[in-house]
Design a protein around this motif. Sequence first.
Motif, PDB file in Angstrom:
ATOM      1  N   LEU A 100     -92.385   9.902  -2.840  1.00 30.53           N
ATOM      2  CA  LEU A 100     -92.376  10.025  -4.198  1.00 30.53           C
ATOM      3  C   LEU A 100     -93.126   8.403  -4.531  1.00 30.53           C
ATOM      4  O   LEU A 100     -92.735   7.475  -3.798  1.00 30.53           O
ATOM      5  N   ALA A 101     -94.165   8.432  -5.403  1.00 25.59           N
ATOM      6  CA  ALA A 101     -95.115   7.395  -5.727  1.00 25.59           C
ATOM      7  C   ALA A 101     -94.703   7.070  -7.094  1.00 25.59           C
ATOM      8  O   ALA A 101     -95.026   7.970  -8.120  1.00 25.59           O
ATOM      9  N   GLY A 102     -94.476   5.980  -7.565  1.00 22.98           N
ATOM     10  CA  GLY A 102     -94.164   5.582  -8.900  1.00 22.98           C
ATOM     11  C   GLY A 102     -95.601   4.657  -9.619  1.00 22.98           C
ATOM     12  O   GLY A 102     -95.692   3.549  -8.741  1.00 22.98           O
ATOM     13  N   GLU A 103     -96.519   5.264 -10.339  1.00 23.90           N
ATOM     14  CA  GLU A 103     -97.556   4.427 -10.612  1.00 23.90           C
ATOM     15  C   GLU A 103     -97.149   3.958 -12.253  1.00 23.90           C
ATOM     16  O   GLU A 103     -96.989   5.091 -13.032  1.00 23.90           O
ATOM     17  N   ASP A 105    -105.020  -0.059 -19.556  1.00 24.73           N
ATOM     18  CA  ASP A 105    -105.378   0.541 -18.146  1.00 24.73           C
ATOM     19  C   ASP A 105    -106.509   1.652 -18.528  1.00 24.73           C
ATOM     20  O   ASP A 105    -106.125   2.272 -19.605  1.00 24.73           O
ATOM     21  N   GLN A 106    -107.405   2.200 -17.747  1.00 24.56           N
ATOM     22  CA  GLN A 106    -108.108   2.996 -17.996  1.00 24.56           C
ATOM     23  C   GLN A 106    -107.644   4.532 -17.690  1.00 24.56           C
ATOM     24  O   GLN A 106    -107.179   4.683 -16.382  1.00 24.56           O
ATOM     25  N   PRO A 107    -107.455   5.472 -18.453  1.00 25.66           N
ATOM     26  CA  PRO A 107    -106.623   6.602 -17.988  1.00 25.66           C
ATOM     27  C   PRO A 107    -107.519   7.418 -16.964  1.00 25.66           C
ATOM     28  O   PRO A 107    -106.673   7.884 -16.056  1.00 25.66           O
ATOM     29  N   GLU A 108    -108.783   7.363 -16.842  1.00 27.20           N
ATOM     30  CA  GLU A 108    -109.374   7.923 -15.571  1.00 27.20           C
ATOM     31  C   GLU A 108    -109.075   7.474 -14.178  1.00 27.20           C
ATOM     32  O   GLU A 108    -108.653   7.904 -13.324  1.00 27.20           O
ATOM     33  N   GLU A 109    -108.683   5.966 -14.202  1.00 23.47           N
ATOM     34  CA  GLU A 109    -108.264   5.476 -13.083  1.00 23.47           C
ATOM     35  C   GLU A 109    -106.845   5.828 -12.928  1.00 23.47           C
ATOM     36  O   GLU A 109    -106.663   6.054 -11.404  1.00 23.47           O
ATOM     37  N   ALA A 110    -105.984   6.019 -13.493  1.00 24.89           N
ATOM     38  CA  ALA A 110    -104.730   6.494 -13.471  1.00 24.89           C
ATOM     39  C   ALA A 110    -104.519   7.751 -12.704  1.00 24.89           C
ATOM     40  O   ALA A 110    -104.003   8.252 -11.741  1.00 24.89           O
ATOM     41  N   GLU A 111    -105.547   8.668 -13.442  1.00 23.98           N
ATOM     42  CA  GLU A 111    -105.499   9.920 -13.105  1.00 23.98           C
ATOM     43  C   GLU A 111    -106.211  10.120 -11.590  1.00 23.98           C
ATOM     44  O   GLU A 111    -105.588  11.030 -10.766  1.00 23.98           O
ATOM     45  N   LEU A 144     -96.373   9.012 -13.128  1.00 24.12           N
ATOM     46  CA  LEU A 144     -97.257   8.127 -13.915  1.00 24.12           C
ATOM     47  C   LEU A 144     -96.514   8.005 -15.202  1.00 24.12           C
ATOM     48  O   LEU A 144     -96.173   8.584 -16.180  1.00 24.12           O
ATOM     49  N   ILE A 145     -96.052   6.506 -15.272  1.00 24.03           N
ATOM     50  CA  ILE A 145     -95.275   5.920 -16.022  1.00 24.03           C
ATOM     51  C   ILE A 145     -96.246   5.220 -17.198  1.00 24.03           C
ATOM     52  O   ILE A 145     -96.923   4.338 -16.624  1.00 24.03           O
TER      53      ILE A 145
END
Length: 184
Positions: A109-112, A118-124, A140-141
């Motif tokens: 499990l990874a929690g980001e 933040d840029q949504p594209e980077e998170a995705e 993705l929190i």
Amino acid sequence: MKSALEPVTARALLMMPEHDKRLELIRGVVHQRPHAVWAVGAASAGGLRALGAYVEPRGLGEVVARAGFWVERDPDTVLAPNFAFVSAQRLRALEDCGRNFYYPGPPDLAGEVTCKVDQPEEAEARVARWLAAGTRMVLLIDASRRTVAVHRPGCIPLHLTDDDVLEGGDVVPGWTLPVRDIFA
């Protein structure tokens, strides 16, 4: 001496003197992530505490903050989520490389954690990297919106709000957490 075009390795990343910076390695290229804003730090701590409080007394594995995971080789990729869980069965992989190196593979499990700066594209893109590496669940929190998007391989993301309950499913069996508790 290495050419500027040669990819950086995971071992070279570990030896870099910039320990005060948040460095990651993506396909041999060093990337610096900015330090977290307060909302991201608080939500990261909330997720970490809640997950650790469930996992550790049950001996299910280990929960870590900002630890490096070596998820690709030649060229190397080392990613560090805000928090992560590795099951007890998979912790044996640390025997090969030791606890003073990056975990050799993805977390279960990874929690980001992100926020409005933040840029949504980077998170995705981060979510996609984790899933491609074999992470079984990515949270993705969004600290600004107080939401959690639960990503699993081959599944449509599940979007949760303050009024919902997050479930660990087969990744963290029996774990449930009201989403609002992440932001408390």
